[in-house]
Design a protein around this motif. Structure first.
Motif, PDB file in Angstrom:
ATOM      1  N   ILE A   1       0.869  -1.183   0.000  1.00  0.00           N
ATOM      2  CA  ILE A   1       0.000   0.000   0.000  1.00  0.00           C
ATOM      3  C   ILE A   1       0.901   1.226   0.000  1.00  0.00           C
ATOM      4  N   ILE A   2       0.660   2.127  -0.936  1.00  0.00           N
ATOM      5  CA  ILE A   2       1.453   3.355  -1.043  1.00  0.00           C
ATOM      6  C   ILE A   2       0.604   4.522  -0.537  1.00  0.00           C
ATOM      7  N   ILE A   3       1.192   5.301   0.382  1.00  0.00           N
ATOM      8  CA  ILE A   3       0.561   6.529   0.881  1.00  0.00           C
ATOM      9  C   ILE A   3       1.514   7.673   0.586  1.00  0.00           C
ATOM     10  N   GLU A   4       1.009   8.707  -0.080  1.00  0.00           N
ATOM     11  CA  GLU A   4       1.824   9.892  -0.379  1.00  0.00           C
ATOM     12  C   GLU A   4       1.149  11.134   0.192  1.00  0.00           C
ATOM     13  N   VAL A   5       1.957  11.964   0.868  1.00  0.00           N
ATOM     14  CA  VAL A   5       1.487  13.245   1.404  1.00  0.00           C
ATOM     15  C   VAL A   5       2.353  14.329   0.770  1.00  0.00           C
ATOM     16  N   ALA A   6       1.741  15.185  -0.048  1.00  0.00           N
ATOM     17  CA  ALA A   6       2.473  16.231  -0.776  1.00  0.00           C
ATOM     18  C   ALA A   6       2.041  17.601  -0.270  1.00  0.00           C
ATOM     19  N   ASP A   7       3.027  18.495  -0.092  1.00  0.00           N
ATOM     20  CA  ASP A   7       2.736  19.864   0.336  1.00  0.00           C
ATOM     21  C   ASP A   7       3.401  20.829  -0.640  1.00  0.00           C
ATOM     22  N   SER A   8       3.125  22.107  -0.466  1.00  0.00           N
ATOM     23  CA  SER A   8       3.677  23.156  -1.338  1.00  0.00           C
ATOM     24  C   SER A   8       4.685  24.006  -0.597  1.00  0.00           C
ATOM     25  N   GLY A   9       5.331  23.444   0.423  1.00  0.00           N
ATOM     26  CA  GLY A   9       6.303  24.185   1.207  1.00  0.00           C
ATOM     27  C   GLY A   9       7.666  24.251   0.540  1.00  0.00           C
ATOM     28  N   PRO A  10       8.680  24.668   1.293  1.00  0.00           N
ATOM     29  CA  PRO A  10      10.024  24.822   0.718  1.00  0.00           C
ATOM     30  C   PRO A  10      10.731  23.496   0.484  1.00  0.00           C
ATOM     31  N   GLY A  11      10.238  22.391   1.047  1.00  0.00           N
ATOM     32  CA  GLY A  11      10.889  21.097   0.864  1.00  0.00           C
ATOM     33  C   GLY A  11      12.102  20.923   1.766  1.00  0.00           C
ATOM     34  N   ILE A  12      12.809  19.821   1.574  1.00  0.00           N
ATOM     35  CA  ILE A  12      14.011  19.500   2.360  1.00  0.00           C
ATOM     36  C   ILE A  12      15.140  19.198   1.391  1.00  0.00           C
ATOM     37  N   PRO A  13      16.287  19.826   1.544  1.00  0.00           N
ATOM     38  CA  PRO A  13      17.423  19.528   0.648  1.00  0.00           C
ATOM     39  C   PRO A  13      17.806  18.044   0.695  1.00  0.00           C
ATOM     40  N   ASP A  14      18.364  17.545  -0.404  1.00  0.00           N
ATOM     41  CA  ASP A  14      18.708  16.127  -0.501  1.00  0.00           C
ATOM     42  C   ASP A  14      19.669  15.694   0.592  1.00  0.00           C
ATOM     43  N   HIS A  15      20.665  16.519   0.881  1.00  0.00           N
ATOM     44  CA  HIS A  15      21.700  16.114   1.824  1.00  0.00           C
ATOM     45  C   HIS A  15      21.207  16.108   3.275  1.00  0.00           C
ATOM     46  N   MET A  16      19.991  16.617   3.540  1.00  0.00           N
ATOM     47  CA  MET A  16      19.489  16.677   4.907  1.00  0.00           C
ATOM     48  C   MET A  16      18.319  15.726   5.155  1.00  0.00           C
TER      49      MET A  16
END
Length: 455
Positions: A372-387
């Motif tokens: 089962i796949i659950i995805e939660v998407a927002d329109s915020g600034p996101g998180i850098p890959d390295h963090m």
């Protein structure tokens, strides 16, 4: 192939379990014992096979002489008897050898038994006695039917028994040595890694930072060591997490405490009840967040089959009813074997994080294979890959200044803990054109270990 390659190949072919190793050693020892016995028999085998234990050589000579004398005419029989005599055996006719009788012994009885068997016609009249003449001991054999008298100087030539007993003795000694070596090896093979494990367990209570144990010994012992290493790693991680939690709480509480102290010292508008109440509320939120995180690690909510689509849709409606832009866009009638309260809590944290740093949140869910796949998407600034990996740890925040709102950085770590209990996974990726998508992958059905545990 190099010597090292051959050694690695032989090591792989060697059994890995304790039972298999003992069977292999036992079979190898039996094979070596058989080879040693064959070599000894080949090396010690005489040119002529030996006779069984007994006075066979002398008795055979006596029997041959008796048959020869009986086949010779009476006129020349005495002369033939004298010619057959030797230093150890004397033959004569019609005249007994003078001697003093002695008690019969084993040799005398054995010779008498052999001659009676080979000459059944003389069994009743034959006489075999032990006697002495001067300093010599003789065995006198008398055959009255033909007046044949034989004097044999004792002792009889008894065949050496080493050729008969050696092939039997060697296997027993080999089995004894093999059993002893196998017992010693088995005790050493099992006890050595267990002794090391016992010493390490004694020190684990006050030293969780020591290196992990090397996995050695039979497969069963290696499994125990592997489980112990996992336990030590979890204890070390728990201790580090506790230390990190205390440091984070102490660091975050220091700011409102310092502010309260300054308000009390300076007085005026800064020391108003409303301002001080805000600082106390912030401190209370921090402590409640830490306690909630600790309670969530200890909870033992039962697993059950739920309709995941309805669960997520009702959760999104609770936010949208308060004016938040949260929408569920996934499929319905999706059965999932999970802890419904924990899943609701995890998705709720993701929605709150999305609303905190963005304006709207979209929740999606669908089945894929046996997951089962659950995805939660927002329109915020996101998180850098390295963090992203760091943000999954407890008390981790991209900006330490965000603690002013009472957050301890536990949202994503709580989600990861819930997913780990479900034997699932969590991934973070960028949304287009901006924002963050958190994907939770959960098993749709009960894993075998979990299912058996519930039953």
């Amino acid at each position: 192939m190099s010597f090292r390659s051959r050694f690695v190949l032989l090591r792989r072919l060697f059994p890995q379990t304790l039972f298999g190793q003992m069977v292999a050693i036992l079979a190898t020892s039996l094979l070596l014992t058989l080879c040693v016995v064959i070599l000894l028999l080949r090396a010690l085998r005489p040119a002529i096979p030996p006779l069984p234990v007994g006075p066979w050589p002398d008795t055979l000579a006596i029997e041959t002489a008796i048959r020869s004398l009986r086949s010779i005419p009476l006129s020349v029989r005495q002369q033939a008897a004298e010619g057959m005599s030797s230093a150890g055996i004397h033959f004569q006719l019609n005249k007994a050898f003078p001697c003093t009788p002695l008690p019969a012994d084993h040799e005398t009885e054995l010779v008498h038994r052999i001659l009676r068997h080979d000459f059944p016609g003389d069994a009743a009249s034959m006489n075999v006695v032990k006697c002495e003449t001067g300093d010599r001991v003789f065995t006198n054999i008398i055959l009255p039917a033909d007046n044949i008298h034989i004097a044999v100087i004792s002792n009889f030539n008894l065949h050496d028994v080493i050729h008969m007993t050696l092939p039997i003795t060697v296997p027993f000694l080999s089995l004894l040595v093999m059993t002893g070596a196998l017992s010693v090896w088995s005790v050493w093979r099992v006890n050595r890694p267990l002794s090391i494990l016992a010493r390490k367990a004694d020190t684990l209570g006050y030293d969780t930072t020591s290196p992990l144990l090397e996995e050695q010994g039979p497969r069963e012992v290696r499994r125990v060591i592997r489980a112990f290493n996992r336990m030590q790693s979890r204890i070390r991680m728990a201790a580090e997490e506790r230390t990190r939690m205390l440091m984070s709480i102490g660091h975050d509480l220091r700011t409102p405490l310092t502010r309260l102290s300054m308000r009390v010292e300076l007085g005026g508008d800064d020391a108003s009840p409303r301002a001080m109440r805000n600082d106390l509320t912030l401190m209370k939120q921090m402590l409640n967040g830490a306690l909630t995180f600790l309670d969530g690690q200890r909870e033992a909510e039962p697993f059950e089959v739920v309709e995941l689509g309805s669960l997520l849709e009702s959760l999104c409606e609770e936010f949208s009813s308060t004016g938040k832009q949260v929408a569920y866009e996934g499929v319905h009638e999706t059965a999932c074997f999970c802890q419904p309260v924990s899943i609701s809590r995890a998705v709720n944290n993701l929605i709150e994080n999305g609303l905190k740093y963005g304006k709207n949140v979209h929740v999606d869910a669908w089945p894929e294979n046996d997951q089962i796949i659950i995805e939660v998407a927002d329109s915020g600034p996101g998180i850098p890959d390295h963090m992203r990996l760091e943000m999954l740890q407890p008390f981790a925040r991209m900006d330490r200044a965000r603690s002013a709102d009472g957050s301890l950085g536990l949202g994503l770590s709580i989600v990861q803990d819930v997913v780990a209990r479900h034997q699932g996974s969590i991934t973070l990726r960028d949304a287009a054109p901006r924002g963050l998508i958190v994907r939770l992958t959960l098993p749709a059905h009960a894993p075998h270990s979990r299912e058996s545990g519930l039953r």
